[in-house]
Design a protein around this motif. Structure first.
Motif, PDB file in Angstrom:
ATOM      1  N   GLU A   7     -40.239  21.704  -9.354  1.00  0.00           N
ATOM      2  CA  GLU A   7     -40.448  22.982 -10.034  1.00  0.00           C
ATOM      3  C   GLU A   7     -41.928  23.196 -10.346  1.00  0.00           C
ATOM      4  O   GLU A   7     -42.456  24.303 -10.206  1.00  0.00           O
ATOM      5  CB  GLU A   7     -39.635  23.023 -11.317  1.00  0.00           C
ATOM      6  CG  GLU A   7     -39.759  24.326 -12.083  1.00  0.00           C
ATOM      7  CD  GLU A   7     -38.914  24.346 -13.343  1.00  0.00           C
ATOM      8  OE1 GLU A   7     -38.633  25.445 -13.846  1.00  0.00           O
ATOM      9  OE2 GLU A   7     -38.533  23.253 -13.826  1.00  0.00           O
TER      10      GLU A   7
ATOM     11  N   GLN B 287     -43.900  26.378  -8.834  1.00  0.00           N
ATOM     12  CA  GLN B 287     -44.375  27.441  -9.701  1.00  0.00           C
ATOM     13  C   GLN B 287     -45.899  27.498  -9.792  1.00  0.00           C
ATOM     14  O   GLN B 287     -46.491  28.581  -9.816  1.00  0.00           O
ATOM     15  CB  GLN B 287     -43.790  27.250 -11.109  1.00  0.00           C
ATOM     16  CG  GLN B 287     -42.272  27.328 -11.173  1.00  0.00           C
ATOM     17  CD  GLN B 287     -41.728  28.692 -10.789  1.00  0.00           C
ATOM     18  OE1 GLN B 287     -42.393  29.706 -10.955  1.00  0.00           O
ATOM     19  NE2 GLN B 287     -40.509  28.734 -10.260  1.00  0.00           N
TER      20      GLN B 287
ATOM     21  N   THR C 214     -24.818  20.076  -9.016  1.00  0.00           N
ATOM     22  CA  THR C 214     -26.204  19.784  -9.383  1.00  0.00           C
ATOM     23  C   THR C 214     -27.170  20.429  -8.403  1.00  0.00           C
ATOM     24  O   THR C 214     -28.177  21.034  -8.795  1.00  0.00           O
ATOM     25  CB  THR C 214     -26.436  18.270  -9.439  1.00  0.00           C
ATOM     26  OG1 THR C 214     -25.574  17.692 -10.429  1.00  0.00           O
ATOM     27  CG2 THR C 214     -27.883  17.949  -9.785  1.00  0.00           C
TER      28      THR C 214
ATOM     29  N   ARG D 258     -27.299  24.138  -9.035  1.00  0.00           N
ATOM     30  CA  ARG D 258     -27.993  24.476 -10.276  1.00  0.00           C
ATOM     31  C   ARG D 258     -29.505  24.390 -10.113  1.00  0.00           C
ATOM     32  O   ARG D 258     -30.250  25.230 -10.636  1.00  0.00           O
ATOM     33  CB  ARG D 258     -27.537  23.546 -11.399  1.00  0.00           C
ATOM     34  CG  ARG D 258     -28.134  23.904 -12.762  1.00  0.00           C
ATOM     35  CD  ARG D 258     -27.605  23.022 -13.870  1.00  0.00           C
ATOM     36  NE  ARG D 258     -28.030  21.629 -13.732  1.00  0.00           N
ATOM     37  CZ  ARG D 258     -27.232  20.629 -13.388  1.00  0.00           C
ATOM     38  NH1 ARG D 258     -25.953  20.862 -13.123  1.00  0.00           N
ATOM     39  NH2 ARG D 258     -27.684  19.397 -13.291  1.00  0.00           N
ATOM     40  N   ILE D 259     -29.991  23.381  -9.388  1.00  0.00           N
ATOM     41  CA  ILE D 259     -31.431  23.243  -9.156  1.00  0.00           C
ATOM     42  C   ILE D 259     -31.976  24.483  -8.462  1.00  0.00           C
ATOM     43  O   ILE D 259     -33.031  25.012  -8.823  1.00  0.00           O
ATOM     44  CB  ILE D 259     -31.719  21.979  -8.325  1.00  0.00           C
ATOM     45  CG1 ILE D 259     -31.432  20.718  -9.152  1.00  0.00           C
ATOM     46  CG2 ILE D 259     -33.158  21.961  -7.827  1.00  0.00           C
ATOM     47  CD1 ILE D 259     -31.438  19.451  -8.335  1.00  0.00           C
TER      48      ILE D 259
ATOM     49  N   ALA E 246     -30.482  27.519  -8.372  1.00  0.00           N
ATOM     50  CA  ALA E 246     -30.282  28.698  -9.225  1.00  0.00           C
ATOM     51  C   ALA E 246     -31.328  28.780 -10.333  1.00  0.00           C
ATOM     52  O   ALA E 246     -31.751  29.875 -10.725  1.00  0.00           O
ATOM     53  CB  ALA E 246     -28.879  28.668  -9.829  1.00  0.00           C
ATOM     54  N   ASP E 247     -31.771  27.621 -10.823  1.00  0.00           N
ATOM     55  CA  ASP E 247     -32.774  27.592 -11.889  1.00  0.00           C
ATOM     56  C   ASP E 247     -34.194  27.768 -11.366  1.00  0.00           C
ATOM     57  O   ASP E 247     -35.152  27.772 -12.158  1.00  0.00           O
ATOM     58  CB  ASP E 247     -32.683  26.271 -12.665  1.00  0.00           C
ATOM     59  CG  ASP E 247     -31.426  26.175 -13.521  1.00  0.00           C
ATOM     60  OD1 ASP E 247     -30.759  27.207 -13.697  1.00  0.00           O
ATOM     61  OD2 ASP E 247     -31.112  25.064 -13.991  1.00  0.00           O
ATOM     62  N   GLY E 248     -34.357  27.882 -10.071  1.00  0.00           N
ATOM     63  CA  GLY E 248     -35.674  28.083  -9.498  1.00  0.00           C
ATOM     64  C   GLY E 248     -36.536  26.835  -9.479  1.00  0.00           C
ATOM     65  O   GLY E 248     -37.765  26.922  -9.354  1.00  0.00           O
ATOM     66  N   GLN E 249     -35.916  25.663  -9.562  1.00  0.00           N
ATOM     67  CA  GLN E 249     -36.697  24.431  -9.545  1.00  0.00           C
ATOM     68  C   GLN E 249     -37.145  24.038  -8.146  1.00  0.00           C
ATOM     69  O   GLN E 249     -38.160  23.351  -7.991  1.00  0.00           O
ATOM     70  CB  GLN E 249     -35.887  23.290 -10.166  1.00  0.00           C
ATOM     71  CG  GLN E 249     -35.660  23.424 -11.660  1.00  0.00           C
ATOM     72  CD  GLN E 249     -34.971  22.214 -12.242  1.00  0.00           C
ATOM     73  OE1 GLN E 249     -33.788  21.970 -11.965  1.00  0.00           O
ATOM     74  NE2 GLN E 249     -35.691  21.445 -13.030  1.00  0.00           N
TER      75      GLN E 249
END
Length: 394
Positions: A289, A293, A310, A313-314, A316-319
């Protein structure tokens, strides 16, 4: 549709989905040449459901081999074997195929698994080769003191990376990943713990980064833009006075400016005895991430990503943009296909394995209670992924 199973682009390369099989050494080559085991192992990985399979760390010169069983890519025989291997793998699925290039540095000349799980230096009776490193500092007690590279040696290794990339291109590889982590040669140049040089290759961060940047530039001169180039990058040494995440972010930005398409973020392994936090599921995703970023580079998360939720989710969270899975797919060679079932996605299975496909037999739900069936039977008849549409599909 789940994010994990949407198409993704790395540089000029488009993948069917965002699941990547991480490179995992097999210690089964002979004189650096791929053997039948590699076909068996990689064949399973090609049928895992992943959009990209990356072949294990492959040495660019003889003294860069970590163990006698490592793959190599400095000879015609090795290139021919790689070309033949890729030709056989292409017929198994539409997954793209990458290759990781590395030089073991001061961690060269160790015994292979299963001699000892973590590896140990080869004893004198086994004729170990002399390691090479930025500074003459042994990895640990009982290890060889490496030869400190001079200007000619550094230039030669940079040229060896480019020559290996050129051979990989000839063999048909889609993606090159430069190994810049895990305490191997490139990481040794990056870390103040192992680089004590006072010339243009050591000291300030800019100088310590120079070796990797020169390798990336040399490879880019022979590696076309329609294929992908990435780096496995150290995120932190987990040690006072070592490399930091701030260093990694700055390096990732410089690599991006020099034509590197992605970074996969790892950490540690620069020296023995360091206090590294216990590994937890997805513990390295925050590193991906950070470079995604702050450096603006395509990022791949790796490290104990054990289940579909997992991975989803990684993303979806933009990591991260891509998910690399290693040990979990060794344990379950159909990890990606099972992950698709858990996420309610309909992937085409190899025709020979259709009897085991979700909803094709009643025991599947008991083995995989979290799996969600596709919305309609029509989805089973018209799969969304063309990964297994035809032999040799890309």
């Amino acid at each position: 549709m789940s994010l994990l199973f949407t198409p993704g682009t790395i540089g000029g390369l488009t993948l069917d989905n965002r699941l990547v099989v991480s490179p995992m050494c097999q210690y089964s080559a002979v004189d650096g040449v791929a053997q039948p085991w590699h076909l068996i192992h990689l064949g399973q990985m090609m049928m895992s459901g992943a959009g990209l399979v990356i072949i294990e760390a492959t040495a660019v010169e003889p003294r860069g081999m970590g163990t006698p069983g490592d793959l190599g890519l400095w000879s015609d025989a090795q290139e021919t074997a790689l070309r033949q291997l890729l030709g056989q793998l292409r017929g198994l699925s539409g997954a793209r195929i990458g290759l990781q290039l590395f030089h073991a540095g001061r961690k060269a000349a160790t015994r292979t698994i299963p001699d000892r799980w973590q590896g140990e230096p080869m004893p004198a009776r086994e004729n170990p080769w002399l390691p090479r490193a930025p500074s003459a500092i042994a990895y640990d007690d009982g290890w060889q003191v490496p030869e400190e590279l001079d200007e000619a040696g550094i230039a030669g290794i940079i040229a060896s990376f480019a020559a290996a990339a050129k051979r990989a291109l000839s063999a048909g590889v889609d993606l090159i990943e430069i190994h810049g982590a895990h305490g191997y040669l490139i990481h040794e140049f990056l870390s103040p713990l192992t680089n004590r040089r006072t010339d243009r290759w050591g000291g300030a961060l800019e100088n310590r980064n120079r070796f990797l940047l020169e390798i990336a530039r040399a490879i880019r001169t022979v590696w076309p833009r329609d294929r992908a180039l990435g780096v496995r990058l150290n995120s932190t040494d987990w040690a006072e006075g070592g490399s930091t995440l701030e260093d990694a972010v700055a390096l990732a930005a410089a690599l991006r400016a020099d034509g590197v398409d992605y970074a996969v973020m790892s950490s540690g392994n620069i020296a023995p005895g360091l206090r590294i936090p216990p590994a937890a599921p997805a513990h390295q995703a925050p590193f991906a991430e950070a470079v995604r970023q702050r450096a603006g580079i395509t990022a791949m998360a790796v490290g104990m990503i054990l289940d579909a939720e997992t991975a989803e989710r990684i993303l979806a969270d933009g990591q991260a943009d891509f998910i690399a899975v290693g040990r979990a797919v060794l344990d379950d060679p159909r990890w990606g296909l099972h992950a698709a079932a858990v996420l309610g996605e309909d992937m085409r299975w190899p025709p020979q394995y259709l009897r085991a496909r979700p909803n094709n037999w009643t025991g599947y739900a008991r083995l995989h209670p979290q799996a969600r069936p596709p919305a309609t039977a029509q989805q089973l008849d018209r799969p969304k992924s063309a990964a297994f549409d035809r032999p040799g599909a890309r």
